[in-house]
Design an enzyme around this catalytic site. Sequence first.
Site, PDB file in Angstrom:
ATOM      1  N   THR A   1       0.933  -1.109   0.000  1.00 16.15           N
ATOM      2  CA  THR A   1       0.000   0.000   0.000  1.00 16.15           C
ATOM      3  C   THR A   1       0.961   1.142   0.000  1.00 16.15           C
ATOM      4  OG1 THR A   1      -1.700  -1.211   1.228  1.00 16.15           O
ATOM      5  CG2 THR A   1      -1.628   1.149   1.627  1.00 16.15           C
TER       6      THR A   1
ATOM      7  N   SER B   1     -10.790  -1.922   6.115  1.00 14.44           N
ATOM      8  CA  SER B   1      -9.398  -1.543   5.867  1.00 14.44           C
ATOM      9  C   SER B   1      -8.688  -1.233   7.182  1.00 14.44           C
ATOM     10  CB  SER B   1      -9.378  -0.306   4.970  1.00 14.44           C
ATOM     11  OG  SER B   1      -8.074   0.176   4.816  1.00 14.44           O
TER      12      SER B   1
HETATM   13  N1  GLY Z   1      -5.430  -3.459   1.932  1.00 15.34           N
HETATM   14  C1  GLY Z   1      -4.965  -3.137   3.199  1.00 15.34           C
HETATM   15  C2  GLY Z   1      -5.942  -2.353   3.992  1.00 15.34           C
HETATM   16  O1  GLY Z   1      -6.781  -1.668   3.433  1.00 15.34           O
HETATM   17  O2  GLY Z   1      -5.907  -2.441   5.194  1.00 15.34           O
END
Ligand code: GLY
Length: 561
Positions: free
Chosen positions: A369, A440
């Site tokens: 991310t 998330s």
């Molecule tokens: N894809 C990682 C999150 O949104 O926590």
Amino acid sequence: MNQRIVRLFLLFSMLFAAACQHAPGPATQPQTVPAAIAIADAYGAQVASAVLDAGGTAVDAAVAVAFSLAVTYPEAGNLGGGGFMLTWMDGQGAFLDYREVAPAAATRDMYLDAQGQVVDNLSLTGYKAVAVPGTVAGMSEAHRRYGRLPWKELLAPAIELADQGFVVPSLLAVNLQEELPRLAAIPGFLHYFGGLRNGEIFRQPELAATLRRIQAEGAAGFYQGETASLIVDEMRRGGGLVTAADLSGYRPVWREPLLASWRGYQVLSAPPPSSGGIAVLQLLKLRDLLAEDFRGLAHNSPQYVHLTAEMEKRVYADRAEYLGDPAFIDIPVALLVADDYIARRAAGIDRRAISAPGSVHPGLEPHDTTHFSIVDRWGNAVSNTYTLNTGFGSGVVVGGAGFLLNNEMDDFSVKPGQPNYYGVVGSAANEVQPGKRMLSSMTPTILLEDGRVKMVLGSPGGSTIITSVYQTIVNVLDFGMSAADAVAATRFHHQLLPADLVTFSPSRPLPSGTIQALAKRGYRVQPHDWEFGDVQLILRDAEDWQAASDPRGRGEARVLH
Ligand code: GLY
């Protein structure tokens, strides 16, 4: 960075400067402070500097950076993923949720076989892992509300980088090698990304064409017309669920940021469908309730780690039980961060021994991310975290359009109690439902002091995002670390399950004395499976900024005087 690319950036600066002479905009206060940035790669940092130097707002810079990272940071920068943008613009906080949603054809048990067992990797790799992307709609909406420079100019750097190519940084080449065992078999992945080699120029002409359509038509250049057709064709080829109707129906959502007072600061952070803001606020408040216990403890000493792990256990138990998409479930947000509730949670913490995971219940109960932090000359701020989920997402590349699609479906709880990629479990609150946003941990956060930005930060790292953001705040405010030291410091992580496991940053381990002392108490202490966190921090220091990009990554931070 090679000379040709530097020249390109100089050209962008001139274009922006010309454009902004005519640009109306919301940033009307006098320019009072230098701008500052902390971004996960050097190309993004260069793009942000050019936009800010040309008079763009923090949101203008964020939009240009988001598109440029989609070119130069393909592990996580994206067109085919989603994220959250927290803004502080003209003295107002706002939160834009451009998280992906489950396709209309998604079902609760879509990742289970006929015996009700989870099918390995189905929610993580390949076509069924793909949710409806939100990034392009998010950038378009952020620009509509807060942009000052023309949209077309903000897309130009990304188009140049895709067309002309960029020099591949070594960490990108390493990350590709790490993900290849998972992704190499996906049709198209190697064709599009196999050519990423350390130190060589990497060009992406189809991605450049996609970006041009977005430049010309805005979000419609992605969710309709040729790009949408290419996405739907790709889904049909591989058995994915995303349809033309899913794409044309996608909408980002403005939400109230989570807001709480803490030690005289105003903390702005991510509301559901992220768990991040609630979790960080719980941790900050728990820490103050345990102030006597923390007093005098050295940074990352055994007792310090133990108390923090006890706090984290309770926070992740709440996450698993109560959190999901607020459009589908009722979330008791106010109760979860209420002082009396946190006080009850603190009371259960065992100061000496490890609470057994089974004894910690909800109280009412790469890992890739990327994050960027930007402050403009008017004191506005953007804290943006966006993602494809794990590195290079599902591995599915849209043929003819040249960009990767997310594997965000894995952030749903595919079966109650079944850990996802990050090892976190969930319940019915986060089960798969059509049109639902998956829970998330992304935690874009801004701290305000007397109405002015004090800190802007966030990180990648799945479930470890929460603990990275929390520890960075505490490193600054309780241990007096500089921005650079705070992001570089060793971090550790505990999330209730696996039981008694404390992991730490592999490249910056906990002190060996701490590891041994924790082991004596019954913890299993080991390096995290992957390097977690790439914190991007901007910190106000009197009238100037400190900006720091985590040395674990390949980012760059600058203060633009
Ligand atoms: N894809 C990682 C999150 O949104 O926590």
